[in-house]
Design an enzyme around this catalytic site. Sequence first.
Site, PDB file in Angstrom:
ATOM      1  CD  GLN A  97      -2.359  -1.256   2.752  1.00 44.12           C
ATOM      2  OE1 GLN A  97      -3.437  -0.808   3.144  1.00 44.12           O
ATOM      3  NE2 GLN A  97      -1.684  -2.245   3.449  1.00 44.12           N
ATOM      4  CB  VAL A  99       3.045   6.108  -2.566  1.00 46.25           C
ATOM      5  CG1 VAL A  99       1.572   5.551  -2.722  1.00 46.25           C
ATOM      6  CG2 VAL A  99       3.120   7.027  -1.448  1.00 46.25           C
ATOM      7  CG  HIS A 115      -2.895   2.489  -1.571  1.00 46.64           C
ATOM      8  ND1 HIS A 115      -2.954   2.527  -0.286  1.00 46.64           N
ATOM      9  CD2 HIS A 115      -3.993   1.891  -2.266  1.00 46.64           C
ATOM     10  CE1 HIS A 115      -4.090   1.651   0.027  1.00 46.64           C
ATOM     11  NE2 HIS A 115      -4.666   1.589  -0.878  1.00 46.64           N
TER      12      HIS A 115
HETATM   13  P1  OAD Z   1      -1.373   2.868   8.895  1.00 41.40           P
HETATM   14  O1  OAD Z   1      -0.437   4.167   9.393  1.00 41.40           O
HETATM   15  O2  OAD Z   1      -2.936   2.851   9.295  1.00 41.40           O
HETATM   16  O3  OAD Z   1      -0.684   1.702   9.915  1.00 41.40           O
HETATM   17  C1  OAD Z   1       0.451   1.561  10.487  1.00 41.40           C
HETATM   18  C2  OAD Z   1       0.798   0.053  11.073  1.00 41.40           C
HETATM   19  O4  OAD Z   1       2.092  -0.053  10.980  1.00 41.40           O
HETATM   20  C3  OAD Z   1       0.099   0.078  12.380  1.00 41.40           C
HETATM   21  O5  OAD Z   1      -0.550  -1.187  12.606  1.00 41.40           O
HETATM   22  C4  OAD Z   1       1.383   0.070  13.219  1.00 41.40           C
HETATM   23  O6  OAD Z   1       0.918  -0.690  14.442  1.00 41.40           O
HETATM   24  C5  OAD Z   1       2.162  -0.510  12.390  1.00 41.40           C
HETATM   25  N1  OAD Z   1       3.464  -0.393  12.743  1.00 41.40           N
HETATM   26  C6  OAD Z   1       4.148   0.841  13.162  1.00 41.40           C
HETATM   27  N2  OAD Z   1       5.327   0.999  13.105  1.00 41.40           N
HETATM   28  C7  OAD Z   1       5.962  -0.164  12.819  1.00 41.40           C
HETATM   29  C8  OAD Z   1       7.157  -1.172  12.720  1.00 41.40           C
HETATM   30  N3  OAD Z   1       8.161  -0.688  12.836  1.00 41.40           N
HETATM   31  N4  OAD Z   1       6.995  -2.450  12.484  1.00 41.40           N
HETATM   32  C9  OAD Z   1       5.960  -2.977  12.223  1.00 41.40           C
HETATM   33  N5  OAD Z   1       4.569  -2.439  12.205  1.00 41.40           N
HETATM   34  C10 OAD Z   1       4.733  -1.217  12.585  1.00 41.40           C
HETATM   35  O7  OAD Z   1      -0.709   2.587   7.444  1.00 41.40           O
HETATM   36  P2  OAD Z   1      -1.370   1.754   6.584  1.00 41.40           P
HETATM   37  O8  OAD Z   1      -2.046   0.506   7.056  1.00 41.40           O
HETATM   38  O9  OAD Z   1      -0.516   1.511   5.349  1.00 41.40           O
HETATM   39  O10 OAD Z   1      -3.868   5.128   1.921  1.00 41.40           O
HETATM   40  O11 OAD Z   1      -2.445   2.522   5.862  1.00 41.40           O
HETATM   41  C11 OAD Z   1      -3.324   1.979   4.701  1.00 41.40           C
HETATM   42  C12 OAD Z   1      -3.538   3.151   3.693  1.00 41.40           C
HETATM   43  O12 OAD Z   1      -4.125   4.463   4.901  1.00 41.40           O
HETATM   44  C13 OAD Z   1      -2.309   4.136   3.367  1.00 41.40           C
HETATM   45  O13 OAD Z   1      -1.963   3.343   2.071  1.00 41.40           O
HETATM   46  C14 OAD Z   1      -2.860   5.322   3.086  1.00 41.40           C
HETATM   47  C15 OAD Z   1      -3.566   5.751   4.106  1.00 41.40           C
HETATM   48  O14 OAD Z   1      -4.564   6.687   4.211  1.00 41.40           O
HETATM   49  C16 OAD Z   1      -4.053   6.232   1.019  1.00 41.40           C
HETATM   50  O15 OAD Z   1      -3.594   7.454   1.118  1.00 41.40           O
HETATM   51  C17 OAD Z   1      -4.878   5.861   0.135  1.00 41.40           C
END
Ligand code: OAD
Length: 237
Positions: A97, A99, A115
């Site tokens: 997901q 970019v 994305h």
């Molecule tokens: P999120 O910011 O929603 O989630 C990040 C996840 O990474 C959380 O569950 C954290 O617990 C975890 N995390 C943080 N640091 C970490 C580490 N060092 N190792 C392992 N895990 C860790 O990000 P996404 O799930 O990628 O979309 O968000 C999905 C989409 O929402 C993105 O692609 C973007 C956003 O809005 C768009 O912009 C369309």
Amino acid sequence: MDEARRWLRAARRVAVLTGAGISAESGIPTFRGQGGLWRQYRPEDLATPEAFDADPKLVWEWYNWRRSLIAKAQPNPGHRALAQLEERVPEFCLITQNVDGLHERAGSRMVVRLHGDIWTLRCTHCGLSCKNEDPELGELPPRCACGGLQRPGVVWFGENLPAECWQTAEKASRAAEVFLVVGTSAVVMPAAGLAAVAKNAGARVIEVNADDTPLSGWVDASLRGPAGKILPELLAA
Ligand code: OAD
């Protein structure tokens, strides 16, 4: 961990879904949780087609700031572990997901970007896409040779995912014997639904995350901790 390692060693078909958490240790902010971008900004002001129509300069200033952070970042051991996994699995697909392009910079080849790509600019008038990896874009918003406004080549809220990418991701998820979900809060659909697609088709699902997510209760193994530490341990030969 030991059991998850055994599943991975035996698997011939592996799919991986990554999210912002895998790049957190490279210094790129995630979206949700502590320090997350959506704690400081509203997605509807910056990441929707309506926001771009209302104020393209503001949207570009935000993307330009993110581009400058990403340009300074380096892939971390989590990205590199996944690039190495690709070398030893006959059928491998990395669905992201993100970019930021850090998977490719770590050496991953089979990457499906659900994305889009922050380094691609797309003309809102003629549709032409071009790569621009210069973090300084000059005057904002940038313009295409045809005179039209260029937008970031990413998927915004309310937009469809690129159809071909989605089909590839779904097919790989359905075929996977092991499905790894790394560093995603698993709340943004349809990407988050791929874990269920894989599980319903018989895959073992392994989650690697610093925290609990909505998936943690039903995955086959939930490994807690930073991806840059857990993935190299999980994938150690
Ligand atoms: P999120 O910011 O929603 O989630 C990040 C996840 O990474 C959380 O569950 C954290 O617990 C975890 N995390 C943080 N640091 C970490 C580490 N060092 N190792 C392992 N895990 C860790 O990000 P996404 O799930 O990628 O979309 O968000 C999905 C989409 O929402 C993105 O692609 C973007 C956003 O809005 C768009 O912009 C369309």
